[in-house]
Design an enzyme around this catalytic site. Structure first.
Site, mmCIF file in Angstrom:
data_model
loop_
_atom_site.group_PDB
_atom_site.id
_atom_site.type_symbol
_atom_site.label_atom_id
_atom_site.label_comp_id
_atom_site.label_asym_id
_atom_site.label_seq_id
_atom_site.Cartn_x
_atom_site.Cartn_y
_atom_site.Cartn_z
ATOM 1 N N PRO A 166 -44.337 105.064 65.792
ATOM 2 C CA PRO A 166 -45.560 104.240 65.773
ATOM 3 C C PRO A 166 -45.378 102.899 66.468
ATOM 4 O O PRO A 166 -46.356 102.206 66.714
ATOM 5 C CB PRO A 166 -45.828 104.045 64.275
ATOM 6 C CG PRO A 166 -44.495 104.198 63.618
ATOM 7 C CD PRO A 166 -43.681 105.125 64.472
ATOM 8 N N THR A 199 -42.119 108.271 62.252
ATOM 9 C CA THR A 199 -40.795 107.708 61.938
ATOM 10 C C THR A 199 -40.937 106.358 61.220
ATOM 11 O O THR A 199 -41.878 105.606 61.464
ATOM 12 C CB THR A 199 -39.939 107.518 63.205
ATOM 13 O OG1 THR A 199 -40.629 106.653 64.092
ATOM 14 C CG2 THR A 199 -39.675 108.839 63.896
ATOM 15 N N ALA A 225 -35.643 103.164 63.275
ATOM 16 C CA ALA A 225 -34.926 103.686 64.438
ATOM 17 C C ALA A 225 -33.940 104.750 63.949
ATOM 18 O O ALA A 225 -33.374 104.633 62.858
ATOM 19 C CB ALA A 225 -34.188 102.559 65.138
ATOM 20 N N GLY A 266 -41.390 106.814 73.885
ATOM 21 C CA GLY A 266 -40.845 106.581 75.221
ATOM 22 C C GLY A 266 -39.494 107.246 75.401
ATOM 23 O O GLY A 266 -39.122 108.168 74.669
ATOM 24 N N ASP A 267 -38.748 106.732 76.386
ATOM 25 C CA ASP A 267 -37.448 107.317 76.712
ATOM 26 C C ASP A 267 -36.450 107.169 75.557
ATOM 27 O O ASP A 267 -35.598 108.025 75.347
ATOM 28 C CB ASP A 267 -36.883 106.635 77.964
ATOM 29 C CG ASP A 267 -37.752 106.926 79.171
ATOM 30 O OD1 ASP A 267 -38.406 107.982 79.203
ATOM 31 O OD2 ASP A 267 -37.792 106.075 80.085
ATOM 32 N N ARG A 276 -39.609 91.138 80.556
ATOM 33 C CA ARG A 276 -38.220 90.671 80.466
ATOM 34 C C ARG A 276 -37.323 91.339 81.516
ATOM 35 O O ARG A 276 -36.366 90.751 81.992
ATOM 36 C CB ARG A 276 -37.659 90.898 79.063
ATOM 37 C CG ARG A 276 -37.459 92.349 78.656
ATOM 38 C CD ARG A 276 -37.073 92.416 77.183
ATOM 39 N NE ARG A 276 -36.750 93.759 76.711
ATOM 40 C CZ ARG A 276 -37.640 94.625 76.275
ATOM 41 N NH1 ARG A 276 -38.920 94.303 76.269
ATOM 42 N NH2 ARG A 276 -37.275 95.822 75.836
HETATM 43 N N1 LIG Z 1 -40.330 103.614 63.043
HETATM 44 C C1 LIG Z 1 -39.541 102.982 63.889
HETATM 45 N N2 LIG Z 1 -39.255 101.671 63.735
HETATM 46 C C2 LIG Z 1 -38.495 101.001 64.612
HETATM 47 N N3 LIG Z 1 -37.915 101.577 65.699
HETATM 48 C C3 LIG Z 1 -38.152 102.877 65.912
HETATM 49 C C4 LIG Z 1 -38.973 103.635 65.021
HETATM 50 N N4 LIG Z 1 -39.024 104.915 65.501
HETATM 51 C C5 LIG Z 1 -38.265 104.937 66.612
HETATM 52 N N5 LIG Z 1 -37.734 103.723 66.870
HETATM 53 C C6 LIG Z 1 -36.884 103.299 67.999
HETATM 54 O O1 LIG Z 1 -37.668 102.581 68.935
HETATM 55 C C7 LIG Z 1 -37.015 102.608 70.180
HETATM 56 C C8 LIG Z 1 -37.988 102.496 71.319
HETATM 57 O O2 LIG Z 1 -38.937 103.497 71.207
HETATM 58 P P1 LIG Z 1 -39.625 104.241 72.415
HETATM 59 O O3 LIG Z 1 -38.658 104.778 73.370
HETATM 60 O O4 LIG Z 1 -40.566 105.207 71.774
HETATM 61 O O5 LIG Z 1 -40.541 103.111 73.091
HETATM 62 P P2 LIG Z 1 -40.260 102.070 74.249
HETATM 63 O O6 LIG Z 1 -38.909 101.510 74.150
HETATM 64 O O7 LIG Z 1 -41.394 101.142 74.224
HETATM 65 O O8 LIG Z 1 -40.410 102.956 75.562
HETATM 66 P P3 LIG Z 1 -39.340 103.276 76.706
HETATM 67 O O9 LIG Z 1 -38.101 103.762 76.013
HETATM 68 O O10 LIG Z 1 -40.000 104.352 77.536
HETATM 69 O O11 LIG Z 1 -39.163 102.011 77.468
HETATM 70 C C9 LIG Z 1 -36.242 103.914 70.220
HETATM 71 O O12 LIG Z 1 -34.925 103.666 70.606
HETATM 72 C C10 LIG Z 1 -36.303 104.440 68.794
HETATM 73 O O13 LIG Z 1 -35.002 104.711 68.310
#
Ligand SMILES: Nc1ncnc2c1ncn2[C@@H]1O[C@H](COP(=O)(O)OP(=O)(O)OP(=O)(O)O)[C@@H](O)[C@H]1O
Length: 549
Positions: free
Chosen positions: A142, A173, A176, A200-201, A314
């Site tokens: 989320p 979730t 993390a 995301g990634d 950033r």
């Molecule tokens: N509920 C949560 N609370 C906090 N962090 C989370 C949660 N669920 C997943 N994450 C972590 O958030 C991190 C970033 O998520 P995600 O890759 O979906 O988005 P992003 O970083 O914005 O996109 P990208 O990776 O494409 O740049 C992931 O490494 C994941 O482990």
């Protein structure tokens, strides 16, 4: 060979008469040309058109009301009497930039029995498509990207899954690594035909780490042993893009669009993908599927970590800062060239849907696997039959390993334009110490037509394995002591004073690895995605006729 005709009838589409046929794997409808009288003769109507859709791209079929939007049409009453029943087929239509949409066409039938026969016949053809998922385990982050993951899934994706009769178990979730840990320990994987991550990634990386760790443990394979050949995951992974960059989705589908990705999942696409395993001193660190970057890309990521509050901007700020700092790092790179690979990093071929280089590599790889299982002698295969390890020492501004092109909306060519998703190799790009101006020339070529490798301080090798050993001892203690004696604490964060950190860190798909000395092995086609690679545009006669329907 003639396709077997399953059913054909004259039906109405938008109150016009069409010859509709189901020929095994193809549904087609062609308007019966109406002839209009003009003074002294007859001419064909202008609106005649035809369309065909592969059954594999039909999302669903259902009985419906005849097209109610046509009720305004003067002929409606008459048509409703002669064709009172209808069924609707939802199918994939391609838009621009690899975008897919789900569109409906409603066929009006003269009686209920014929309508049911059609629905039944199409459902039977759909049931023959065994690669389609039936039940999916979905993880939603989320907080990824603009925090829209939940909304994107509920509004754009869940209705499509429901229409395609795919059942789901959804986990939002809470922290993390929630998805990784759940997959690694609790999840009953036998109940699902695939895993989907909405994010995301970083979220994708979590999912594959959980799945791969679980698969290796179940198969009795020790992830810590760098020499082990890893066992491929049986479950496919789908990515619904809802992150900040969504590079993996972009590289495997061609666009970061949630509806397009959902449709690729529904039709049961399967794109194999290589995975790199990274070890340090015989200890497993991480898996990587796209970029491993030491020096420039490692430093940009490390610097951007302290600027989280700035959001995606950033990376630009840290990029400029790192470029101006112009740090270089000394060390030894050893690599095992991929001699038998069909392509080379500097050819002009791009990995795309149905890529023959990946197909060929996959076949060779499965032959090797079978030979290993049958205890045949495959010694010498790993060093690719010739060449053996090569060793290079020097001062590097950047050491990058690209397991795929790493194309993204910001860099449409990518870091290594000719790299393949699933050929069991990575492109190792070494940028040796050079002037700032030259380094800038290299960086700018990623966004222009010029070859970024055609510079005398850049070299690129297609490899199966590589190792990096920094010149300076990297134990935490040693680095701290060195820093204190030479420059004191302050200098580590203030490059302007002339000091440089001795070692960089690795940027591993957007995560920092603290260890500089690593051993990387590429595992051919270790995972599969619900994707098909980037499709080349195809214009068919059918598509031209489509405008008429
Ligand atoms: N509920 C949560 N609370 C906090 N962090 C989370 C949660 N669920 C997943 N994450 C972590 O958030 C991190 C970033 O998520 P995600 O890759 O979906 O988005 P992003 O970083 O914005 O996109 P990208 O990776 O494409 O740049 C992931 O490494 C994941 O482990």
């Amino acid at each position: 060979m003639e396709k077997q005709r399953v059913l054909s009838s004259q039906l109405l589409v938008k109150n016009r008469v069409f010859e509709v046929a189901l020929d095994g794997d193809l549904l087609s409808w062609r308007e019966l040309v109406r002839r209009t009288r003009i003074s002294g003769g007859v001419r064909d109507a202008l609106r005649a058109g035809s369309r065909s859709v592969a059954v594999s791209e039909i999302i669903a079929v259902r009985e419906t009301e005849p097209d109610s939007c046509l009720k305004e049409d003067g002929r409606w009453q008459k048509m409703a009497q002669t064709h009172p029943c209808a069924f609707t087929v939802s199918y994939v239509e391609r838009g621009s930039q690899h975008c897919w949409r789900c569109v409906d066409v409603t066929f009006q039938c003269p009686d209920g029995a014929l309508c049911q026969r059609w629905v039944q016949a199409i459902k039977e053809q759909l049931s023959l498509l065994t690669s389609r998922p039936k039940r999916l385990l979905v993880y939603i982050n989320p907080y990824g990207g603009k925090r829209q993951g939940k909304r994107i899934y509920e509004q754009k994706v869940a209705p499509l899954f429901a229409r395609a009769s795919i059942s789901t178990e959804v986990i939002v979730t809470e922290r993390a690594n929630h998805a990784r840990d759940h997959l690694n320990t609790e999840a009953d994987l036998r109940r699902y035909s695939g895993v989907v991550c909405v994010g995301g990634d970083g979220m994708f990386s979590e999912v594959i780490h959980g799945l791969l760790a679980r698969t290796q443990r179940d198969a009795g394979v020790d992830q810590n042993c760098a020499e082990e050949s890893l066992v491929p995951c049986t479950l496919r992974v789908g990515i619904i893009p809802a992150g900040s960059t969504d590079c993996i989705c972009y590289a495997t589908v061609g666009i970061n669009d949630p509806i397009t990705s959902a449709l690729h999942i529904i039709v049961g696409d399967s794109q194999p993908m290589d995975v790199c395993s990274i070890h340090h001193n015989n200890t497993f660190l991480r898996y990587s599927v796209s970029l491993l970057g030491y020096g420039f890309y490692g430093d940009v990521l490390a610097d951007s970590e302290s600027k989280q509050w700035m959001g995606p901007a950033r990376y630009d700020i840290s990029g400029v800062k790192t470029f101006l700092t112009h740090n270089y790092y000394e060390g030894t790179v050893s690599f095992l060239p991929a001699q038998s690979s069909l392509g080379s990093p500097r050819d002009k071929t791009r990995c795309s849907a149905g890529c023959y280089v990946c197909l060929h590599s996959g076949q060779l790889h499965s032959q090797d696997r079978r030979a290993c299982e049958g205890d045949e002698d495959v010694s010498g295969r790993e060093d690719d039959g010739a060449g053996g390890w090569q060793v290079l020492r020097g001062k590097f501004l950047a050491i990058n390993s690209a397991s795929m092109s790493c194309a993204c909306p910001r860099s449409p060519k990518g870091l290594s334009p000719a790299a393949h998703l699933a050929d069991g190799t990575a492109d190792l790009i070494l940028v040796r110490k050079c002037s700032r101006l030259n380094f800038l020339r290299h960086l700018l070529r990623h966004t222009s037509k010029d070859d970024q490798f055609d510079l005398d301080f850049v070299e690129v090798h297609r490899v199966r394995r590589f190792r990096f050993t920094p010149r300076h001892c990297e134990s935490e203690l040693d680095l701290k002591e060195h820093g204190k004696t030479l420059f004191g604490h302050i200098c580590r964060d203030h490059p302007a004073c002339g000091c440089t950190a001795l070692n960089s860190s690795w940027n591993c798909d957007g995560e920092i690895l603290q260890q500089a000395a690593i051993d990387v092995g590429v595992h051919c086609q270790l995972i599969r995605l619900f994707a098909r690679g980037i499709e080349e545009p195809v214009i068919t006669e059918d598509m031209r006729g489509l405008n008429a329907v």
